[in-house]
Scaffold this motif. Sequence first.
Motif, PDB file in Angstrom:
ATOM      1  N   GLY A  87       0.805  -1.218   0.000  1.00 35.81           N
ATOM      2  CA  GLY A  87       0.000   0.000   0.000  1.00 35.81           C
ATOM      3  C   GLY A  87       0.838   1.267   0.000  1.00 35.81           C
ATOM      4  N   THR A  88       0.157   2.391   0.145  1.00 36.60           N
ATOM      5  CA  THR A  88       0.821   3.689   0.188  1.00 36.60           C
ATOM      6  C   THR A  88       0.591   4.290   1.562  1.00 36.60           C
ATOM      7  OG1 THR A  88       0.426   4.002  -2.165  1.00 36.60           O
ATOM      8  CG2 THR A  88       0.884   5.973  -0.883  1.00 36.60           C
ATOM      9  N   ALA A 114      -5.232   6.369   0.947  1.00 31.99           N
ATOM     10  CA  ALA A 114      -6.001   5.824  -0.178  1.00 31.99           C
ATOM     11  C   ALA A 114      -5.547   6.387  -1.515  1.00 31.99           C
ATOM     12  CB  ALA A 114      -7.484   6.122   0.039  1.00 31.99           C
ATOM     13  N   VAL A 115      -4.538   7.267  -1.526  1.00 28.47           N
ATOM     14  CA  VAL A 115      -4.181   7.939  -2.784  1.00 28.47           C
ATOM     15  C   VAL A 115      -3.759   6.931  -3.852  1.00 28.47           C
ATOM     16  CG1 VAL A 115      -3.447  10.014  -1.549  1.00 28.47           C
ATOM     17  CG2 VAL A 115      -1.733   8.404  -2.379  1.00 28.47           C
ATOM     18  N   GLN A 116      -4.108   7.245  -5.092  1.00 31.37           N
ATOM     19  CA  GLN A 116      -3.823   6.356  -6.211  1.00 31.37           C
ATOM     20  C   GLN A 116      -3.539   7.155  -7.453  1.00 31.37           C
ATOM     21  OE1 GLN A 116      -6.177   2.856  -7.258  1.00 31.37           O
ATOM     22  NE2 GLN A 116      -7.521   3.392  -5.561  1.00 31.37           N
ATOM     23  N   GLN A 117      -2.987   6.481  -8.458  1.00 30.44           N
ATOM     24  CA  GLN A 117      -3.013   7.076  -9.788  1.00 30.44           C
ATOM     25  C   GLN A 117      -3.284   6.024 -10.840  1.00 30.44           C
ATOM     26  OE1 GLN A 117       0.369   9.165 -11.046  1.00 30.44           O
ATOM     27  NE2 GLN A 117       1.838   7.500 -10.701  1.00 30.44           N
ATOM     28  N   TRP A 118      -3.835   6.476 -11.929  1.00 33.99           N
ATOM     29  CA  TRP A 118      -4.267   5.568 -12.978  1.00 33.99           C
ATOM     30  C   TRP A 118      -3.733   6.048 -14.320  1.00 33.99           C
ATOM     31  CZ3 TRP A 118      -7.454   7.726  -9.261  1.00 33.99           C
ATOM     32  CH2 TRP A 118      -8.118   6.861  -8.399  1.00 33.99           C
ATOM     33  N   ALA A 129     -12.220   4.657 -12.606  1.00 27.72           N
ATOM     34  CA  ALA A 129     -11.345   5.381 -11.687  1.00 27.72           C
ATOM     35  C   ALA A 129     -12.143   6.429 -10.905  1.00 27.72           C
ATOM     36  CB  ALA A 129     -10.200   6.035 -12.448  1.00 27.72           C
ATOM     37  N   GLN A 132     -14.121   5.399  -7.828  1.00 33.05           N
ATOM     38  CA  GLN A 132     -13.421   5.037  -6.589  1.00 33.05           C
ATOM     39  C   GLN A 132     -13.038   6.243  -5.745  1.00 33.05           C
ATOM     40  OE1 GLN A 132     -10.112   2.293  -7.339  1.00 33.05           O
ATOM     41  NE2 GLN A 132     -10.984   1.961  -9.360  1.00 33.05           N
ATOM     42  N   SER A 172      -4.567  11.359 -11.325  1.00 33.36           N
ATOM     43  CA  SER A 172      -4.140  11.084  -9.956  1.00 33.36           C
ATOM     44  C   SER A 172      -4.756  12.062  -8.970  1.00 33.36           C
ATOM     45  CB  SER A 172      -2.615  11.117  -9.842  1.00 33.36           C
ATOM     46  OG  SER A 172      -2.107  12.300 -10.386  1.00 33.36           O
ATOM     47  N   TYR A 173      -4.635  11.717  -7.699  1.00 30.26           N
ATOM     48  CA  TYR A 173      -5.062  12.604  -6.621  1.00 30.26           C
ATOM     49  C   TYR A 173      -4.226  13.881  -6.687  1.00 30.26           C
ATOM     50  CZ  TYR A 173      -7.699   9.167  -3.785  1.00 30.26           C
ATOM     51  OH  TYR A 173      -8.621   8.287  -3.305  1.00 30.26           O
TER      52      TYR A 173
END
Length: 264
Positions: A87-88, A114-118, A129, A132, A172-173
């Motif tokens: 995880g992050t 919970a930060v993510q990038q796609w 995306a 979520q 991304s966030y």
Amino acid sequence: MSETVAIATLHGKGAIIRPILAELGWQVQELNSFDTDSLGTFANERARFMSPVECTLRKAAIAADLSGCAIGLGSEGSFSAGPFGLGTFNQELISAVNIEAGWVVTGRFYGPSAVQQWTISDHTALQQALKQLPADQRLLIQQQQQICKGLTLAEAEQQATQLLANGALQLSYDLRAHCCPERQQHIAHAARDLLQRLKQHCPVCATPGFWPDHALPGLPCEDCGAPSSLTRLRRASCQRCQHTESYPVAKSFAAAQYCQICNP
Ligand SMILES: [Zn+2]
Ligand SMILES: [Zn+2]
């Protein structure tokens, strides 16, 4: 006693920290004349050349210097892979620096994020995306050299739909504090940690931040009495007069599983 302290931020951090540090009689004043992005940004238009700790101290000292206040605050967030690479995790640091009295106290938060990038190449992936994301999270879209920041979900959807005609993009966030509700909560946790540390004063010279950060191992094994790897004492040291005090942990003995002799 009321004291005005300064924080350099363009990202609304003062509003998060102000009510927490009000307990000390501090009035947190935002200073908008210094763009902290010059010390590095999340989107990497400016490379980060300092560690997060160096960065938070530098920001705090600059805030004190520019405002004329004795005390400046600096805050810095960073993201990295979590324990065991899972995880992050987000680390938030907030330092209070008193440039007249010469002390610094730093509060911390470290926890899952919970930060993510796609990488998005079609409309279906875009919808997936967006589904979520928390409703009030702002977004960042990158395509080649072009970056759009601070987009609401609706704006991001519109922008991305247009850009997809030119090919894939990164979604991304937006991690800036005013764009990321999760960071706002984590910054508040770090501010509460800072508050607790500031309330502890050295019993000799009254410098704040007298906090038992240093853990000493060697809690005796319950079976053989040999020193184990578990913490025996916590020690606080004054950064100004070097006075130290040690606090034994609540337990007197360690379970034999932590003993090098009983459980090698
Ligand atoms: Zn002291
Ligand atoms: Zn033992």
